[in-house]
Design a protein around this motif. Structure first.
Motif, mmCIF file in Angstrom:
data_model
loop_
_atom_site.group_PDB
_atom_site.id
_atom_site.type_symbol
_atom_site.label_atom_id
_atom_site.label_comp_id
_atom_site.label_asym_id
_atom_site.label_seq_id
_atom_site.Cartn_x
_atom_site.Cartn_y
_atom_site.Cartn_z
ATOM 1 N N ILE A 17 0.845 -1.199 0.000
ATOM 2 C CA ILE A 17 0.000 0.000 0.000
ATOM 3 C C ILE A 17 0.879 1.248 0.000
ATOM 4 N N TRP A 54 -7.466 8.675 -4.679
ATOM 5 C CA TRP A 54 -6.863 7.371 -4.441
ATOM 6 C C TRP A 54 -5.709 7.488 -3.441
ATOM 7 N N ASP A 59 -10.037 4.313 1.037
ATOM 8 C CA ASP A 59 -9.750 3.398 2.144
ATOM 9 C C ASP A 59 -9.750 1.963 1.631
ATOM 10 N N TRP A 60 -8.570 1.480 1.235
ATOM 11 C CA TRP A 60 -8.474 0.108 0.732
ATOM 12 C C TRP A 60 -8.889 -0.897 1.794
ATOM 13 N N ARG A 61 -8.512 -0.660 3.045
ATOM 14 C CA ARG A 61 -8.843 -1.625 4.102
ATOM 15 C C ARG A 61 -10.361 -1.796 4.245
ATOM 16 N N GLN A 63 -12.500 -1.634 1.765
ATOM 17 C CA GLN A 63 -12.913 -2.478 0.642
ATOM 18 C C GLN A 63 -12.500 -3.929 0.891
ATOM 19 N N GLU A 64 -11.322 -4.137 1.446
ATOM 20 C CA GLU A 64 -10.902 -5.480 1.846
ATOM 21 C C GLU A 64 -11.913 -6.104 2.797
ATOM 22 N N ASP A 286 -15.471 4.688 -4.758
ATOM 23 C CA ASP A 286 -14.772 3.711 -3.925
ATOM 24 C C ASP A 286 -14.812 2.312 -4.523
ATOM 25 N N ALA A 290 -11.696 0.166 -5.857
ATOM 26 C CA ALA A 290 -11.435 -1.168 -5.310
ATOM 27 C C ALA A 290 -11.125 -2.141 -6.437
ATOM 28 N N ALA A 293 -7.696 -1.188 -7.896
ATOM 29 C CA ALA A 293 -6.629 -1.524 -6.946
ATOM 30 C C ALA A 293 -6.391 -3.028 -6.890
#
Length: 385
Positions: A17, A54, A59-61, A63-64, A286, A290, A293
């Motif tokens: 990240i 981005w 917030d990638w976490r 989406q995870e 978002d 996602a 990403a």
């Protein structure tokens, strides 16, 4: 490779990240060509704004966590570690349903529609309409990719996913639903594995001929389709030609530059969705990031091009003149990229039982209109139970 599924949870390393953010911060943008903002591809001003978000707002976490809320697995199959979601239906007799994404999509497309299919009572529906849903990352895509693994065209994907459903999960018969390459794979399964398919529901008619010679005496609707197809080939199909002929050259830039990857994919989200020119009217920023990403973190963009290469070099859904006899349904969204009329579809699908003209929506139906798509899938397969 073991055919016993192993539970999986997505967690991208902190250092990956951090590397992404460093690359985004160093993005070198091109100038904007004179003319309409999107006339020549992705609008540079929009891309600058998206890259900034981005870098500083996405917030990638989160989406995870949204993906990890569903049961996920990996299994060794056809020379790869195949990733899939497997969500049991909340109903008296859930039908197994293979749910298939395409390019430039991923399993993130389906996070809103999965609960509608697996637990319809939660949305005011009938529990008897519940499905047990299997959502694979297509071989070579996202979490079904690792460097230097075998490449898959559409027939090879269909064979792999049939073995997932039949050999690994033990479903003797199942339904399939898809758009884009997912529709092609569903159609291939219906052609090559007729005995195992309860029915297929598609929102892109991938198996319908695009050869003008197949329509020697076209109806008015077929002539409209051929005119649309000619425009598509001239103005929109360049991406498919390069992905099908020189995928690796393109992949170098997209694997090295997250902004370049975003530009390549976001233009398709805009052009192919029912957004009126404003992408985020149809697909949230978002969820779009996602998806992008996931391609970035997995480094899978090169392998994701392979169905295009396969199609350009002889891989077919079904041989010309052959037909598909499995019960079939089509959800016709108004902003779909290619829209063959029913008369053309019936030349291929000899048991076309449902044709729903949707009031809104485009190519990314599960992302854009999950409620409309889920209701149509339930209605079609409900008639086959």
């Amino acid at each position: 490779m073991s055919k016993t599924p192993v539970p999986f949870s997505l967690h991208v390393a902190d250092e990956d990240i951090a590397d992404l953010r460093a690359r985004l911060a160093r993005t070198r943008f091109p100038d904007q060509a004179p003319g309409d903002a999107w006339q020549f591809g992705t609008d540079v001003a929009y891309l600058r704004n998206l890259v900034e978000y981005w870098l500083t707002g996405f917030d990638w976490r989160a989406q995870e966590a949204a993906l990890n809320a569903f049961p996920q697995f990996k299994v060794g199959l056809h020379g790869i570690d195949l990733h899939f979601l497997h969500i049991l239906g909340n109903g008296p007799a859930p039908m197994p349903l293979l749910l298939l994404h395409g390019w430039p999509g991923s399993v993130f497309e389906f996070l809103e529609i999965i609960p509608r299919l697996t637990d319809p009572a939660r949305f005011g529906g009938d529990p008897r309409d519940a499905f047990t849903v299997v959502v694979p990352s297509l071989p070579g895509y996202g979490l079904s990719f690792s460097p230097n693994q075998p490449r898959f065209d559409v027939p090879a994907m269909a064979d792999c996913l049939f073995d997932l459903m039949h050999e690994v999960l033990g479903y003797e018969r199942f339904g399939a639903q898809g758009g884009d390459w997912g529709a092609a794979i569903a159609s291939r399964l219906a052609y090559a594995r007729t005995h195992a398919l309860i029915g297929i529901h598609v929102n892109l008619l991938s198996a319908v001929s695009r050869d003008p010679a197949a329509y020697p005496n076209p109806t008015d609707d077929e002539r409209r389709y051929l005119d649309e197809l000619a425009h598509w080939t001239l103005e929109e199909a360049g991406y498919a030609s390069i992905q099908g002929s020189r995928p690796q050259s393109l992949a170098v830039g997209l694997t090295d530059s997250p902004a370049g990857l975003a530009a390549w994919i976001v233009e398709k989200f805009r052009a192919w969705s029912d957004c009126g020119g404003d992408i985020e009217r149809a697909i949230s920023r978002d969820r779009m990031l996602a998806d992008i990403a996931l391609y970035w973190f997995t480094g899978s963009i090169n392998a994701s091009f392979w169905p295009y290469y396969g199609r350009l070099h002889g891989a077919v859904i079904l041989p010309p003149g052959d037909t598909i006899s499995v019960p079939a349904a089509h959800a016709a969204f108004p902003r779909e990229i290619i829209r063959p009329p029913r008369s053309a579809a019936e030349r291929v699908f000899t048991d076309l039982r449902r044709w729903t003209v949707m009031p809104r929506g485009g190519h990314f139906a599960a992302l854009e209109q999950p409620a409309l798509l889920a209701a149509d899938v339930q209605a079609f397969f409900g008639s086959l139970r």
